[in-house]
Motif scaffolding. Structure first.
Motif, mmCIF file in Angstrom:
data_model
loop_
_atom_site.group_PDB
_atom_site.id
_atom_site.type_symbol
_atom_site.label_atom_id
_atom_site.label_comp_id
_atom_site.label_asym_id
_atom_site.label_seq_id
_atom_site.Cartn_x
_atom_site.Cartn_y
_atom_site.Cartn_z
ATOM 1 N N VAL A 84 -3.642 5.851 16.113
ATOM 2 C CA VAL A 84 -3.583 5.047 14.892
ATOM 3 C C VAL A 84 -4.751 4.071 14.986
ATOM 4 O O VAL A 84 -4.866 3.323 15.962
ATOM 5 C CB VAL A 84 -2.247 4.293 14.776
ATOM 6 N N ILE A 85 -5.603 4.089 13.977
ATOM 7 C CA ILE A 85 -6.805 3.253 13.965
ATOM 8 C C ILE A 85 -6.584 2.112 12.981
ATOM 9 O O ILE A 85 -6.453 2.347 11.778
ATOM 10 C CB ILE A 85 -8.045 4.080 13.564
ATOM 11 N N ILE A 86 -6.525 0.899 13.503
ATOM 12 C CA ILE A 86 -6.306 -0.286 12.675
ATOM 13 C C ILE A 86 -7.661 -0.769 12.170
ATOM 14 O O ILE A 86 -8.529 -1.156 12.968
ATOM 15 C CB ILE A 86 -5.610 -1.416 13.465
ATOM 16 N N GLY A 87 -7.854 -0.731 10.852
ATOM 17 C CA GLY A 87 -9.124 -1.127 10.258
ATOM 18 C C GLY A 87 -9.201 -2.597 9.913
ATOM 19 O O GLY A 87 -10.174 -3.266 10.224
ATOM 20 N N ARG A 88 -8.163 -3.111 9.269
ATOM 21 C CA ARG A 88 -8.146 -4.505 8.828
ATOM 22 C C ARG A 88 -6.726 -5.032 8.856
ATOM 23 O O ARG A 88 -5.761 -4.280 8.712
ATOM 24 C CB ARG A 88 -8.677 -4.653 7.394
ATOM 25 N N VAL A 89 -6.608 -6.361 8.979
ATOM 26 C CA VAL A 89 -5.343 -7.081 8.837
ATOM 27 C C VAL A 89 -5.662 -8.246 7.907
ATOM 28 O O VAL A 89 -6.251 -9.237 8.317
ATOM 29 C CB VAL A 89 -4.806 -7.588 10.194
ATOM 30 N N LEU A 90 -5.280 -8.106 6.638
ATOM 31 C CA LEU A 90 -5.683 -9.066 5.611
ATOM 32 C C LEU A 90 -4.476 -9.730 4.954
ATOM 33 O O LEU A 90 -3.457 -9.078 4.709
ATOM 34 C CB LEU A 90 -6.509 -8.360 4.527
ATOM 35 N N HIS A 91 -4.620 -11.009 4.663
ATOM 36 C CA HIS A 91 -3.586 -11.722 3.916
ATOM 37 C C HIS A 91 -3.533 -11.149 2.507
ATOM 38 O O HIS A 91 -4.564 -10.746 1.948
ATOM 39 C CB HIS A 91 -3.899 -13.219 3.873
ATOM 40 N N ARG A 92 -2.367 -11.117 1.937
ATOM 41 C CA ARG A 92 -2.204 -10.502 0.609
ATOM 42 C C ARG A 92 -2.985 -11.216 -0.477
ATOM 43 O O ARG A 92 -3.250 -10.644 -1.533
ATOM 44 C CB ARG A 92 -0.732 -10.414 0.236
ATOM 45 N N SER A 93 -3.378 -12.459 -0.245
ATOM 46 C CA SER A 93 -4.144 -13.201 -1.254
ATOM 47 C C SER A 93 -5.623 -12.803 -1.278
ATOM 48 O O SER A 93 -6.334 -13.151 -2.211
ATOM 49 C CB SER A 93 -4.031 -14.708 -1.004
ATOM 50 N N ILE A 94 -6.065 -12.080 -0.264
ATOM 51 C CA ILE A 94 -7.465 -11.666 -0.185
ATOM 52 C C ILE A 94 -7.675 -10.418 -1.042
ATOM 53 O O ILE A 94 -6.854 -9.501 -1.026
ATOM 54 C CB ILE A 94 -7.861 -11.390 1.277
ATOM 55 N N ASN A 95 -8.767 -10.385 -1.756
ATOM 56 C CA ASN A 95 -9.092 -9.218 -2.580
ATOM 57 C C ASN A 95 -9.599 -8.100 -1.662
ATOM 58 O O ASN A 95 -10.790 -8.031 -1.364
ATOM 59 C CB ASN A 95 -10.129 -9.576 -3.638
ATOM 60 N N TYR A 96 -8.701 -7.255 -1.222
ATOM 61 C CA TYR A 96 -9.045 -6.199 -0.276
ATOM 62 C C TYR A 96 -9.974 -5.147 -0.883
ATOM 63 O O TYR A 96 -10.647 -4.429 -0.170
ATOM 64 C CB TYR A 96 -7.789 -5.518 0.267
ATOM 65 N N LYS A 97 -10.017 -5.075 -2.209
ATOM 66 C CA LYS A 97 -10.873 -4.077 -2.859
ATOM 67 C C LYS A 97 -12.358 -4.371 -2.643
ATOM 68 O O LYS A 97 -13.183 -3.474 -2.748
ATOM 69 C CB LYS A 97 -10.548 -3.988 -4.342
#
Length: 102
Positions: A84-97
């Motif tokens: 399993v390759i973890i790419g990012r761990v982002l807060h939901r308020s961040i515009n991940y797009k």
């Protein structure tokens, strides 16, 4: 057979940012929360399909996303290795797009 979990550099950086942000208010809480996130992510070793396909969340990328409280863990599964390759761990308020996920 459990999958290995590999964190990409962006994921490590994300976790450091989360740790630093929480540590501003409470260093002990920051360490506890980091462990909480890592424990949630570690479940992917035994259950790699635990998260939903990114397409189901209207993310036009070939990945999966696991929601842990206010954080989105973006990952891919390599069944051949098995990893399993973890790419990012982002807060939901961040515009991940607008972020590079992998």
């Amino acid at each position: 057979m459990p999958h290995n979990i590999v964190y990409l550099e962006h994921a490590y950086t994300d976790l450091e940012i989360i740790l630093d942000h929480i540590a501003e208010d409470s260093p002990s809480r920051a360490v506890e929360y980091l462990e909480f996130l890592k424990n949630g992510i570690s479940k992917l070793a035994d259950f790699p399909h635990l998260g939903v396909m990114c397409k189901r969340k209207h993310i036009r990328r070939e990945c999966r996303v696991l929601i842990i409280e206010n954080y989105m863990v973006f990952y891919k599964i390599d069944e051949i290795l098995p990893t399993v390759i973890i790419g990012r761990v982002l807060h939901r308020s961040i515009n991940y797009k607008t972020k590079k996920l992998f």
